[in-house]
Design a protein around this motif. Structure first.
Motif, PDB file in Angstrom:
ATOM      1  N   ALA A   1       3.836  -8.728  -0.285  1.00  0.00           N
ATOM      2  CA  ALA A   1       4.046  -7.327   0.096  1.00  0.00           C
ATOM      3  C   ALA A   1       4.983  -7.220   1.298  1.00  0.00           C
ATOM      4  O   ALA A   1       5.880  -6.365   1.324  1.00  0.00           O
ATOM      5  N   ALA A   2       4.816  -8.102   2.286  1.00  0.00           N
ATOM      6  CA  ALA A   2       5.692  -8.086   3.467  1.00  0.00           C
ATOM      7  C   ALA A   2       7.119  -8.461   3.084  1.00  0.00           C
ATOM      8  O   ALA A   2       8.089  -7.855   3.573  1.00  0.00           O
ATOM      9  N   ALA A   3       7.265  -9.453   2.201  1.00  0.00           N
ATOM     10  CA  ALA A   3       8.604  -9.848   1.752  1.00  0.00           C
ATOM     11  C   ALA A   3       9.272  -8.723   0.974  1.00  0.00           C
ATOM     12  O   ALA A   3      10.483  -8.483   1.116  1.00  0.00           O
TER      13      ALA A   3
ATOM     14  N   ALA B   1      12.745  -6.934   2.018  1.00  0.00           N
ATOM     15  CA  ALA B   1      13.874  -6.879   1.089  1.00  0.00           C
ATOM     16  C   ALA B   1      14.328  -5.444   0.869  1.00  0.00           C
ATOM     17  O   ALA B   1      15.534  -5.167   0.752  1.00  0.00           O
ATOM     18  N   GLN B   2      13.381  -4.523   0.854  1.00  0.00           N
ATOM     19  CA  GLN B   2      13.732  -3.107   0.682  1.00  0.00           C
ATOM     20  C   GLN B   2      14.517  -2.593   1.882  1.00  0.00           C
ATOM     21  O   GLN B   2      15.471  -1.821   1.735  1.00  0.00           O
ATOM     22  N   ARG B   3      14.142  -3.040   3.069  1.00  0.00           N
ATOM     23  CA  ARG B   3      14.884  -2.622   4.271  1.00  0.00           C
ATOM     24  C   ARG B   3      16.317  -3.120   4.235  1.00  0.00           C
ATOM     25  O   ARG B   3      17.256  -2.397   4.560  1.00  0.00           O
ATOM     26  N   PHE B   4      16.469  -4.402   3.860  1.00  0.00           N
ATOM     27  CA  PHE B   4      17.816  -4.957   3.803  1.00  0.00           C
ATOM     28  C   PHE B   4      18.640  -4.308   2.693  1.00  0.00           C
ATOM     29  O   PHE B   4      19.861  -4.216   2.781  1.00  0.00           O
ATOM     30  N   ALA B   5      17.967  -3.861   1.642  1.00  0.00           N
ATOM     31  CA  ALA B   5      18.685  -3.193   0.557  1.00  0.00           C
ATOM     32  C   ALA B   5      19.138  -1.802   0.963  1.00  0.00           C
ATOM     33  O   ALA B   5      20.192  -1.334   0.553  1.00  0.00           O
ATOM     34  N   VAL B   6      18.346  -1.141   1.804  1.00  0.00           N
ATOM     35  CA  VAL B   6      18.669   0.220   2.247  1.00  0.00           C
ATOM     36  C   VAL B   6      19.701   0.200   3.356  1.00  0.00           C
ATOM     37  O   VAL B   6      20.557   1.077   3.443  1.00  0.00           O
ATOM     38  N   ALA B   7      19.664  -0.840   4.208  1.00  0.00           N
ATOM     39  CA  ALA B   7      20.546  -0.883   5.377  1.00  0.00           C
ATOM     40  C   ALA B   7      22.034  -0.838   5.012  1.00  0.00           C
ATOM     41  O   ALA B   7      22.787  -0.057   5.598  1.00  0.00           O
TER      42      ALA B   7
END
Length: 286
Positions: free
Chosen positions: A265-267, A271-277
């Motif tokens: 869940a943390a990973a 990954a979602q943060r890096f995808a949005v950034a």
């Protein structure tokens, strides 16, 4: 492994159904135990249940009766308002735990049973659960699980916000006492087949995993039940496939989920943060 699971269900249906009932009920009760921050109560009750089972074996009584009487005695002792005393409740819980653990060993030592039978009595073996054990679990666990769901609001306010509960005219002390009596009944019914370690695992490890994955109680309760059932089925299947002790396999499966699910869940969130950034960087500004 799928073939082993099918064979397990075919050969030991009572064990599988008993494990599912036990897992769901204990996991739901365990969520409230963790929210109330009284985890030590659950391990004390499981050890008292083991002591009661040992006493019942010595006196030729039904194991559930011995476990129930010992658990209710412990609940009655813990119901006292220890906050007004010089010693904390945890000290009383520790005393009950070590006394019950020592007494259970002494009782089975006097019973004349062999080592394997002593281990089965004290630690349980879910794979050997009979239809009578399954019926007992259904009669005791399912009505109590339904009561917890119906009284969810009262229990939640009593455990998390006593002042708000009193303003809502909820009898906080009565609700807490009834919950722990119900917990004693759940532990007593589960201890014969599950044993103290497995029951404590369901009450502590599984709810902790669910609480790490979500903060919403409406998600945590069913999630804890699903995780408990998954650990039970995985553990029993591995036990059947590799010829290993069933309870310990379930405990290790629950521990593996405790580590793996929050990590995944943390990973996923990372990954979602890096995808949005990058999208934010490349978005043109007026």
């Amino acid at each position: 492994m799928i073939t082993s699971f099918i064979s397990l269900v075919d050969l030991f249906p009572a064990a599988v159904l008993s494990g599912i009932i036990m897992a769901v009920t204990c996991a739901v009760f365990g969520v409230f135990v963790l929210l109330r921050r009284v985890v030590f109560i659950s391990i004390a009750l499981t050890e008292c249940a083991a002591c009661g089972i040992a006493a019942a074996a010595l006196l030729n009584l039904p194991p559930f009766l011995g476990a129930l009487l010992c658990c209710l005695v412990a609940v009655a002792a813990l119901a006292h308002d220890w906050e007004q005393q010089r010693i904390p409740r945890d000290a009383v819980l520790g005393t009950i735990f070590v006394a019950a653990a020592a007494l259970s060993v002494l009782l089975v030592a006097r019973s004349g049973m062999g080592l394997l039978e002593i281990k089965a009595r004290l630690y349980g073996d879910l794979i050997l659960a009979s239809w009578a054990d399954c019926l007992l679990l259904a009669i005791v666990h399912l009505p109590l699980l339904l009561c917890v769901i119906v009284l969810l609001k009262a229990i939640l306010y009593s455990f998390l916000d006593g002042n708000a509960a009193r303003l809502m005219r909820i009898p906080v002390r009565t609700v807490e006492f009834c919950f722990f009596v119900a917990l004693g009944l759940v532990v007593s019914a589960a201890s014969k087949s599950g044993g103290s370690m497995l029951v404590f695992c369901y009450l502590a490890v599984v709810p902790a995993t669910a609480l790490m994955l979500s903060k919403r109680l409406a998600i945590v309760l069913p999630l804890a039940a699903v995780i408990a059932v998954a650990a039970t089925l995985i553990g029993l299947t591995c036990s059947f496939h590799y010829d290993l002790p069933g309870n310990q396999c379930i405990i290790m499966a629950a521990t593996a989920l405790f580590i793996a699910l929050p990590t995944i869940a943390a990973a996923a969130r990372l990954a979602q943060r890096f995808a949005v950034a990058p999208d934010r960087i490349n978005t043109p500004t007026d």
